[in-house]
Design a protein around this motif. Sequence first.
Motif, mmCIF file in Angstrom:
data_model
loop_
_atom_site.group_PDB
_atom_site.id
_atom_site.type_symbol
_atom_site.label_atom_id
_atom_site.label_comp_id
_atom_site.label_asym_id
_atom_site.label_seq_id
_atom_site.Cartn_x
_atom_site.Cartn_y
_atom_site.Cartn_z
ATOM 1 N N ILE A 122 50.280 74.671 1.870
ATOM 2 C CA ILE A 122 50.251 73.866 3.092
ATOM 3 C C ILE A 122 49.887 72.414 2.772
ATOM 4 C CG2 ILE A 122 49.030 73.505 5.292
ATOM 5 C CD1 ILE A 122 48.836 76.563 5.509
ATOM 6 N N VAL A 123 48.851 72.232 1.946
ATOM 7 C CA VAL A 123 48.449 70.858 1.613
ATOM 8 C C VAL A 123 49.580 70.165 0.848
ATOM 9 C CG1 VAL A 123 46.729 69.434 0.455
ATOM 10 C CG2 VAL A 123 46.048 71.572 1.506
ATOM 11 N N ASP A 124 50.197 70.887 -0.086
ATOM 12 C CA ASP A 124 51.300 70.325 -0.866
ATOM 13 C C ASP A 124 52.446 69.926 0.066
ATOM 14 O OD1 ASP A 124 53.286 69.707 -2.635
ATOM 15 O OD2 ASP A 124 53.545 71.729 -3.428
ATOM 16 N N PHE A 125 52.823 70.817 0.960
ATOM 17 C CA PHE A 125 53.941 70.534 1.859
ATOM 18 C C PHE A 125 53.620 69.344 2.755
ATOM 19 C CE2 PHE A 125 56.135 71.022 5.918
ATOM 20 C CZ PHE A 125 57.446 71.072 5.471
ATOM 21 N N LEU A 126 52.443 69.373 3.365
ATOM 22 C CA LEU A 126 52.056 68.301 4.285
ATOM 23 C C LEU A 126 52.094 66.947 3.578
ATOM 24 C CD1 LEU A 126 50.784 67.556 7.066
ATOM 25 C CD2 LEU A 126 48.553 67.782 5.971
ATOM 26 N N ALA A 127 51.519 66.893 2.383
ATOM 27 C CA ALA A 127 51.434 65.607 1.693
ATOM 28 C C ALA A 127 52.790 65.207 1.115
ATOM 29 C CB ALA A 127 50.378 65.671 0.594
ATOM 30 N N SER A 128 53.401 66.082 0.298
ATOM 31 C CA SER A 128 54.601 65.673 -0.439
ATOM 32 C C SER A 128 55.825 65.577 0.463
ATOM 33 C CB SER A 128 54.921 66.660 -1.559
ATOM 34 O OG SER A 128 53.770 67.035 -2.239
ATOM 35 N N ASN A 129 55.941 66.478 1.436
ATOM 36 C CA ASN A 129 57.178 66.514 2.212
ATOM 37 C C ASN A 129 57.099 65.776 3.542
ATOM 38 O OD1 ASN A 129 57.260 68.452 0.176
ATOM 39 N ND2 ASN A 129 58.884 69.550 1.185
ATOM 40 N N ILE A 130 55.892 65.586 4.063
ATOM 41 C CA ILE A 130 55.782 64.895 5.354
ATOM 42 C C ILE A 130 55.155 63.506 5.185
ATOM 43 C CG2 ILE A 130 54.943 65.032 7.742
ATOM 44 C CD1 ILE A 130 56.688 67.411 7.104
ATOM 45 N N LEU A 131 53.912 63.470 4.673
ATOM 46 C CA LEU A 131 53.206 62.183 4.652
ATOM 47 C C LEU A 131 53.865 61.159 3.731
ATOM 48 C CD1 LEU A 131 49.465 63.357 4.750
ATOM 49 C CD2 LEU A 131 50.883 62.520 6.628
ATOM 50 N N LEU A 132 54.339 61.587 2.546
ATOM 51 C CA LEU A 132 54.945 60.602 1.635
ATOM 52 C C LEU A 132 56.231 59.992 2.196
ATOM 53 C CD1 LEU A 132 54.404 61.911 -2.034
ATOM 54 C CD2 LEU A 132 53.061 60.288 -0.733
ATOM 55 N N PRO A 133 57.207 60.814 2.653
ATOM 56 C CA PRO A 133 58.395 60.182 3.226
ATOM 57 C C PRO A 133 58.084 59.354 4.473
ATOM 58 C CG PRO A 133 58.725 62.562 3.028
ATOM 59 C CD PRO A 133 57.349 62.267 2.538
ATOM 60 N N LEU A 134 57.179 59.836 5.313
ATOM 61 C CA LEU A 134 56.833 59.074 6.510
ATOM 62 C C LEU A 134 56.217 57.731 6.114
ATOM 63 C CD1 LEU A 134 56.723 59.155 9.586
ATOM 64 C CD2 LEU A 134 54.459 60.207 9.439
ATOM 65 N N GLY A 135 55.298 57.763 5.137
ATOM 66 C CA GLY A 135 54.672 56.524 4.666
ATOM 67 C C GLY A 135 55.726 55.580 4.095
ATOM 68 N N GLY A 136 56.631 56.113 3.301
ATOM 69 C CA GLY A 136 57.662 55.284 2.676
ATOM 70 C C GLY A 136 58.586 54.669 3.707
ATOM 71 N N LEU A 137 58.913 55.456 4.717
ATOM 72 C CA LEU A 137 59.782 54.957 5.791
ATOM 73 C C LEU A 137 59.112 53.775 6.485
ATOM 74 C CD1 LEU A 137 62.215 55.368 7.697
ATOM 75 C CD2 LEU A 137 60.805 56.924 9.032
ATOM 76 N N LEU A 138 57.827 53.951 6.831
ATOM 77 C CA LEU A 138 57.128 52.903 7.559
ATOM 78 C C LEU A 138 56.897 51.670 6.682
ATOM 79 C CD1 LEU A 138 54.752 55.277 9.523
ATOM 80 C CD2 LEU A 138 56.619 53.908 10.458
ATOM 81 N N ILE A 139 56.653 51.893 5.383
ATOM 82 C CA ILE A 139 56.468 50.746 4.485
ATOM 83 C C ILE A 139 57.761 49.931 4.398
ATOM 84 C CG2 ILE A 139 56.190 50.099 2.046
ATOM 85 C CD1 ILE A 139 54.071 52.366 1.868
ATOM 86 N N SER A 140 58.909 50.625 4.296
ATOM 87 C CA SER A 140 60.150 49.849 4.184
ATOM 88 C C SER A 140 60.474 49.149 5.510
ATOM 89 C CB SER A 140 61.313 50.699 3.678
ATOM 90 O OG SER A 140 61.495 51.821 4.484
ATOM 91 N N ILE A 141 60.124 49.770 6.637
ATOM 92 C CA ILE A 141 60.349 49.092 7.922
ATOM 93 C C ILE A 141 59.426 47.874 8.039
ATOM 94 C CG2 ILE A 141 60.072 49.319 10.431
ATOM 95 C CD1 ILE A 141 61.059 52.179 10.174
ATOM 96 N N PHE A 142 58.181 48.044 7.596
ATOM 97 C CA PHE A 142 57.236 46.926 7.701
ATOM 98 C C PHE A 142 57.724 45.723 6.893
ATOM 99 C CE2 PHE A 142 53.558 44.406 6.526
ATOM 100 C CZ PHE A 142 52.962 44.209 7.753
#
Length: 455
Positions: free
Chosen positions: A376-396
Amino acid sequence: MQREQWGSKLGFILAAAGSAIGLGNIWKFPYIAGENGGASFIFVYLICIAIIGLPVLIAEILLGRTTHRNPVGAFKALSKSKLWIGVGGMGVVSGFLILSFYAVIAGWSLGYIFEAIAGNFTIFNTGVLAAEHFNTLVSNLPWIIGYFTLFMLLTMLFVYLGIQKGIERGSKIMMPILFVLLIVLMIRGITLEGSEEGIAFLLHPDWSKINAQAILVALGHAFFTLSLGMGAMLTYGSYMSKNDNIPSAALQIIILDTVIALIAGVAIFTSVFAVGLDPSAGPGLIFHTIPAAFAKMPGGYFFSIIFFILLSIAALTSAISLLEVVVAYFVDELGWDRKIAVIILGFVVFLLGLPSALSFNVLADYTIFGKNFFDIVDFLASNILLPLGGLLISIFVGYIWGFDKVLVNLKEGSQNLFDNYPYIILTWKFFLKYLSPILIFIVLLHSLGILDIIF
Ligand code: TRP
């Protein structure tokens, strides 16, 4: 207190490459390449690296270097909005989460160095026997928690010593060792009889395997392997000098990361195929198949020790960057002393990692949707938080910061590039604003299972 800086550009590149080169390069990349079409997959992967890896990497380093802050501080310096500061906060939380389970696996790798030295792998010479031995070890609580603790202490030591004396010096010593050990293993692999089959598995082009699924795997991995999406590269970039050329540094980091992944693939599959074993997925390849493969080859005793030292170094330099993100936040924003921050935060990560370590034994039966705590921790971090963070960083960087300011800051240290190759900068802008956000968004939808519902 004066904020530290890297002693040299090479120091920064090796530390950042150390963050990028990790478990992802040694076990994940070779396997997904072999499975998804060999050279054809590698071709697609290189395109993904070029269109989302490089642009987002440059954006992250630039955010750090411009503000000289951790992820939260960087957004605070450039935007008043709580939303964007929250994106930085999400990075710090991801750092805690990823380190907590990454260090568990890294602990196994450390423990395997001693298994190899004890000569245990020479006995377990089939995949099944090696897998049984692995299961015995991970059910042994003192073993699993002991090496997890040892690995965390090592990680803490480098961050404790600071940027130049700890992280930079450590990377300058460990990265060349990693490179040499990998070359040694590759030479061992390709000189084994029957190694061609391994090369064929990794490199034989098979375009029929390149479908939407394979492209998504390539995109997701391009992102993960470069440690993007949570501010690790941002934080390392924050210790960089204004005289350094960011696009050139980013390109060098990417080349190192990719070359290491390819060499690792050759070393692993030549060995596995030459002794007649089947490659298996994920952790199984590293902790079951590889030990059995070494048991069956001449000189395997030494090569197995080398392999697990290599894997441990790769994991250690990545873990150091994860802890640095968290520590930098507490030092910059809350005014903590670095040394105290390392001790307290290292301990918090350790506590958070315990249920992950126990997911392979006492807590194995506690699952939600078939996933244990570790998954669960692996999925949450690697599959959700990282892409979401990357998406928002590129938009910013693409839309919110103000592109004229982005360019002014990027130009520092790379005036030459702007003068002589302006179209490179234009291409970067185009990728960052249009391609990266859309592609990362698709990866995120895929992780959430939304694509499967639509199609
Ligand atoms: N890039 C690392 C690897 O290939 C894993 C990783 C993902 C990572 N995100 C990270 C490491 C952030 C450090 C920081 O194994």
